[in-house]
Design a protein around this motif. Structure first.
Motif, PDB file in Angstrom:
ATOM      1  N   LYS A  31      40.039  40.325  25.738  1.00  0.00           N
ATOM      2  CA  LYS A  31      40.522  40.378  27.123  1.00  0.00           C
ATOM      3  C   LYS A  31      39.475  39.753  28.030  1.00  0.00           C
ATOM      4  CE  LYS A  31      43.199  43.673  29.553  1.00  0.00           C
ATOM      5  NZ  LYS A  31      43.496  45.081  29.769  1.00  0.00           N
ATOM      6  N   LYS A  32      39.934  38.941  28.964  1.00  0.00           N
ATOM      7  CA  LYS A  32      39.046  38.236  29.884  1.00  0.00           C
ATOM      8  C   LYS A  32      39.736  38.145  31.241  1.00  0.00           C
ATOM      9  CE  LYS A  32      36.109  34.217  29.511  1.00  0.00           C
ATOM     10  NZ  LYS A  32      35.821  33.015  28.775  1.00  0.00           N
ATOM     11  N   LYS A  33      38.953  38.206  32.294  1.00  0.00           N
ATOM     12  CA  LYS A  33      39.518  38.076  33.640  1.00  0.00           C
ATOM     13  C   LYS A  33      38.979  36.790  34.262  1.00  0.00           C
ATOM     14  CE  LYS A  33      41.073  41.379  36.926  1.00  0.00           C
ATOM     15  NZ  LYS A  33      41.035  42.762  37.325  1.00  0.00           N
ATOM     16  N   GLU A  34      39.878  35.891  34.637  1.00  0.00           N
ATOM     17  CA  GLU A  34      39.515  34.624  35.280  1.00  0.00           C
ATOM     18  C   GLU A  34      40.283  34.517  36.592  1.00  0.00           C
ATOM     19  OE1 GLU A  34      40.379  31.359  32.721  1.00  0.00           O
ATOM     20  OE2 GLU A  34      38.752  31.819  31.330  1.00  0.00           O
ATOM     21  N   THR A  77      43.772  30.241  25.254  1.00  0.00           N
ATOM     22  CA  THR A  77      43.775  31.297  26.266  1.00  0.00           C
ATOM     23  C   THR A  77      45.196  31.430  26.805  1.00  0.00           C
ATOM     24  OG1 THR A  77      41.504  30.737  26.885  1.00  0.00           O
ATOM     25  CG2 THR A  77      42.759  32.071  28.429  1.00  0.00           C
ATOM     26  N   ARG A 106      47.847  34.091  29.327  1.00  0.00           N
ATOM     27  CA  ARG A 106      47.921  35.199  30.285  1.00  0.00           C
ATOM     28  C   ARG A 106      48.364  36.466  29.558  1.00  0.00           C
ATOM     29  NH1 ARG A 106      49.588  33.598  36.255  1.00  0.00           N
ATOM     30  NH2 ARG A 106      48.412  31.663  36.419  1.00  0.00           N
ATOM     31  N   SER A 107      47.763  37.573  29.944  1.00  0.00           N
ATOM     32  CA  SER A 107      48.042  38.830  29.253  1.00  0.00           C
ATOM     33  C   SER A 107      49.501  39.258  29.379  1.00  0.00           C
ATOM     34  CB  SER A 107      47.116  39.938  29.742  1.00  0.00           C
ATOM     35  OG  SER A 107      47.327  40.191  31.107  1.00  0.00           O
ATOM     36  N   ASN A 108      50.110  39.006  30.542  1.00  0.00           N
ATOM     37  CA  ASN A 108      51.493  39.442  30.716  1.00  0.00           C
ATOM     38  C   ASN A 108      52.458  38.727  29.774  1.00  0.00           C
ATOM     39  OD1 ASN A 108      51.205  37.026  32.181  1.00  0.00           O
ATOM     40  ND2 ASN A 108      52.870  37.579  33.577  1.00  0.00           N
ATOM     41  N   ILE A 155      42.939  36.998  37.303  1.00  0.00           N
ATOM     42  CA  ILE A 155      44.098  37.040  36.398  1.00  0.00           C
ATOM     43  C   ILE A 155      43.621  37.482  35.018  1.00  0.00           C
ATOM     44  CG2 ILE A 155      45.923  35.683  35.296  1.00  0.00           C
ATOM     45  CD1 ILE A 155      45.764  33.798  37.729  1.00  0.00           C
ATOM     46  N   GLU A 156      44.265  38.524  34.477  1.00  0.00           N
ATOM     47  CA  GLU A 156      43.911  38.985  33.138  1.00  0.00           C
ATOM     48  C   GLU A 156      44.487  38.046  32.098  1.00  0.00           C
ATOM     49  OE1 GLU A 156      44.827  43.013  32.224  1.00  0.00           O
ATOM     50  OE2 GLU A 156      43.367  43.794  33.663  1.00  0.00           O
ATOM     51  N   LYS A 157      43.627  37.657  31.162  1.00  0.00           N
ATOM     52  CA  LYS A 157      44.025  36.746  30.091  1.00  0.00           C
ATOM     53  C   LYS A 157      43.487  37.256  28.772  1.00  0.00           C
ATOM     54  CE  LYS A 157      43.992  32.703  33.098  1.00  0.00           C
ATOM     55  NZ  LYS A 157      43.528  31.338  33.286  1.00  0.00           N
ATOM     56  N   TYR A 158      44.012  36.691  27.694  1.00  0.00           N
ATOM     57  CA  TYR A 158      43.492  36.946  26.355  1.00  0.00           C
ATOM     58  C   TYR A 158      43.037  35.628  25.760  1.00  0.00           C
ATOM     59  CZ  TYR A 158      45.326  41.709  26.181  1.00  0.00           C
ATOM     60  OH  TYR A 158      45.576  43.036  26.424  1.00  0.00           O
TER      61      TYR A 158
END
Length: 129
Positions: free
Chosen positions: A106-109, A68, A70-72, A112-115
């Motif tokens: 894509k997942k939000k935890e 996992t 972070r998307s950024n 915080i947006e994560k992949y």
């Protein structure tokens, strides 16, 4: 009076038939190959370039098979989630988008947006959409 004609590929003087455009078959082939490359639609080149970049980024961050991130982190490197080759849905109805053998979801935890990054596995082939 005969006019000097030149090869369209290499600009050498051509002799022979009056409608001849190339000095030999190599020049003819080379000319048409260059023309084909120049006429290639830009859209396909852009898609191919983005897919290759996406795959490279996913490969760099997914060394273990599942991770996992972070998307950024990946987005800042130029990753574009709108470019993928296929998708797969797991038993929980979560859809993973794949760029060749590397997938992401894509997942939000905790806001915080994560992949979630995965690598294609043999068992996924049977459950493919």
């Amino acid at each position: 009076m005969e006019q000097n004609r030149v090869c369209q590929a290499c600009n050498k003087v051509i002799s022979g038939r009056s409608d001849k455009k190339f000095c030999d078959s190599y020049c003819k082939s080379s000319f048409h190959y260059q023309k084909m490359i120049e006429d290639t639609p830009k859209f396909y080149s852009r898609v191919d370039k983005q897919l290759k970049l996406n795959r490279r980024i996913l490969k760099i961050y997914n060394k273990a098979g599942k991770v996992t991130v972070r998307s950024n982190v990946v987005l800042d490197l130029g990753f574009d989630p709108n470019f993928f080759t296929h998708y797969w849905k797991n038993n929980k109805d979560e859809v993973y988008l794949f760029v060749y053998e590397f997938g992401f979801m894509k997942k939000k935890e905790s806001g915080i947006e994560k992949y979630v990054l995965v690598k294609w596995q043999d068992y996924m082939f049977k459950k493919q959409l």
